[in-house]
Motif scaffolding. Structure first.
Motif, PDB file in Angstrom:
ATOM      1  N   ILE A  91      61.324  16.259  63.529  1.00 42.27           N
ATOM      2  CA  ILE A  91      61.405  16.488  62.094  1.00 42.27           C
ATOM      3  C   ILE A  91      62.641  17.308  61.754  1.00 42.27           C
ATOM      4  O   ILE A  91      62.913  18.341  62.358  1.00 42.27           O
ATOM      5  CB  ILE A  91      60.148  17.222  61.589  1.00 42.27           C
ATOM      6  N   MET A  92      63.413  16.829  60.774  1.00 42.29           N
ATOM      7  CA  MET A  92      64.578  17.567  60.307  1.00 42.29           C
ATOM      8  C   MET A  92      64.176  18.521  59.186  1.00 42.29           C
ATOM      9  O   MET A  92      63.208  18.266  58.465  1.00 42.29           O
ATOM     10  CB  MET A  92      65.642  16.595  59.775  1.00 42.29           C
ATOM     11  N   LYS A  93      64.890  19.609  59.045  1.00 39.89           N
ATOM     12  CA  LYS A  93      64.691  20.534  57.936  1.00 39.89           C
ATOM     13  C   LYS A  93      65.922  20.469  57.040  1.00 39.89           C
ATOM     14  O   LYS A  93      66.994  20.946  57.396  1.00 39.89           O
ATOM     15  CB  LYS A  93      64.505  21.962  58.457  1.00 39.89           C
ATOM     16  N   ALA A 100      61.259  13.213  58.005  1.00 41.23           N
ATOM     17  CA  ALA A 100      60.960  12.471  59.227  1.00 41.23           C
ATOM     18  C   ALA A 100      62.000  11.371  59.427  1.00 41.23           C
ATOM     19  O   ALA A 100      62.152  10.500  58.565  1.00 41.23           O
ATOM     20  CB  ALA A 100      59.568  11.863  59.151  1.00 41.23           C
ATOM     21  N   PRO A 101      62.730  11.392  60.543  1.00 42.68           N
ATOM     22  CA  PRO A 101      63.725  10.347  60.806  1.00 42.68           C
ATOM     23  C   PRO A 101      63.135   8.938  60.733  1.00 42.68           C
ATOM     24  O   PRO A 101      63.777   8.017  60.222  1.00 42.68           O
ATOM     25  CB  PRO A 101      64.207  10.670  62.222  1.00 42.68           C
ATOM     26  N   GLY A 106      62.872   3.364  58.730  1.00 44.48           N
ATOM     27  CA  GLY A 106      62.121   2.252  58.155  1.00 44.48           C
ATOM     28  C   GLY A 106      62.777   1.739  56.886  1.00 44.48           C
ATOM     29  O   GLY A 106      62.830   0.522  56.650  1.00 44.48           O
ATOM     30  N   CYS A 107      63.283   2.669  56.085  1.00 43.93           N
ATOM     31  CA  CYS A 107      63.964   2.298  54.846  1.00 43.93           C
ATOM     32  C   CYS A 107      65.264   1.552  55.149  1.00 43.93           C
ATOM     33  O   CYS A 107      65.559   0.513  54.542  1.00 43.93           O
ATOM     34  CB  CYS A 107      64.244   3.548  54.021  1.00 43.93           C
ATOM     35  N   ILE A 108      66.034   2.056  56.101  1.00 49.08           N
ATOM     36  CA  ILE A 108      67.314   1.436  56.458  1.00 49.08           C
ATOM     37  C   ILE A 108      67.105   0.034  57.012  1.00 49.08           C
ATOM     38  O   ILE A 108      67.885  -0.888  56.743  1.00 49.08           O
ATOM     39  CB  ILE A 108      68.061   2.324  57.480  1.00 49.08           C
ATOM     40  N   ALA A 117      68.310   0.889  63.747  1.00 51.78           N
ATOM     41  CA  ALA A 117      68.874   2.145  63.248  1.00 51.78           C
ATOM     42  C   ALA A 117      68.206   3.338  63.901  1.00 51.78           C
ATOM     43  O   ALA A 117      67.067   3.254  64.369  1.00 51.78           O
ATOM     44  CB  ALA A 117      68.711   2.235  61.728  1.00 51.78           C
ATOM     45  N   CYS A 118      68.935   4.436  63.933  1.00 48.96           N
ATOM     46  CA  CYS A 118      68.402   5.713  64.406  1.00 48.96           C
ATOM     47  C   CYS A 118      68.994   6.816  63.545  1.00 48.96           C
ATOM     48  O   CYS A 118      70.219   6.871  63.353  1.00 48.96           O
ATOM     49  CB  CYS A 118      68.750   5.932  65.874  1.00 48.96           C
TER      50      CYS A 118
END
Length: 210
Positions: A91-93, A100-101, A106-108, A117-118
């Motif tokens: 999880i990024m802040k 959430a990456p 999922g969107c990309i 994608a990552c």
């Protein structure tokens, strides 16, 4: 931190524990790691929070019997120095918000030009972290991107705009988009974000020098 009696030098460790802080490295099977063995960093100190506000589930997962699971993979050597090896929690802040990456990936992947994608978080002085996407284009888009720099930039802008239209502001790809030929994965198929985080750091340093 480093004691005033010791010069930091070039060891590369994060230093030693502050007085009043107890730490242990816990291996995936729940046993304690020995010296120089990797494990998740647990800490215990009177200065930590009691839990997450209005989030009993997150509190239960992170705060265990007085110990706090940091989500950092570390090793502790015989000199008592702590080495940060990796980030277990993905999880990024961003500006204090959790991102959430996998949600952004999922969107990309819904973009017509994207094959895989990552998303990784890269350090940012203002936001703490910002999302950056490594993208593998499908065959048609890859051919267009190879054809001209302008076409490649148009595809990148389209992907960034696609995320911006579908996600709240702090989830936008402020770190940009980079095209790669393949997303690195482990033998089990897990995305190797650590590898791409290092690549993102190098790209950021390179751009800063230009």
């Amino acid at each position: 931190m480093w004691p005033i009696t010791q010069k930091r030098g070039n060891s590369g460790s994060a230093g030693q524990l502050l007085p009043g802080t107890i730490a242990r490295a816990v291996k995936p099977d729940g046993s304690l790691a020995g010296y120089d063995e990797p494990g998740e960093l647990y800490i215990k100190t009177p200065s930590v929070a009691l839990g997450y506000a209005n989030n009993a589930e997150a509190t239960k997962e992170t705060f265990i019997d007085g110990w706090v699971k940091t989500g950092d993979e570390v090793k502790i050597d015989k000199n008592g120095e702590l080495w940060i090896l990796d980030r277990l929690k993905e999880i990024m802040k961003v500006k204090g918000f959790q991102v959430a990456p996998a949600e952004l990936e999922g969107c990309i992947l819904d973009h017509e030009d994207v094959s895989s994608a990552c998303v990784v978080g890269i350090p940012d002085d203002y936001s703490g972290e910002i999302p950056m996407a490594f993208v593998v284009l499908n065959a048609d888009a890859a051919q267009r991107a190879r054809g001209s720099h302008a076409a490649a930039q148009k595809i990148k802008s389209s992907i960034i705009q696609h995320v911006a239209k579908n996600k709240v502001n702090y989830k936008h790809l402020a770190g940009g988009v980079e095209f790669v030929s393949v997303i690195p994965t482990s033998p089990s198929g897990k995305l190797l974000r650590r590898v791409l985080r290092e690549e993102a750091k190098l790209l950021k340093e390179h751009k800063a020098k230009l």
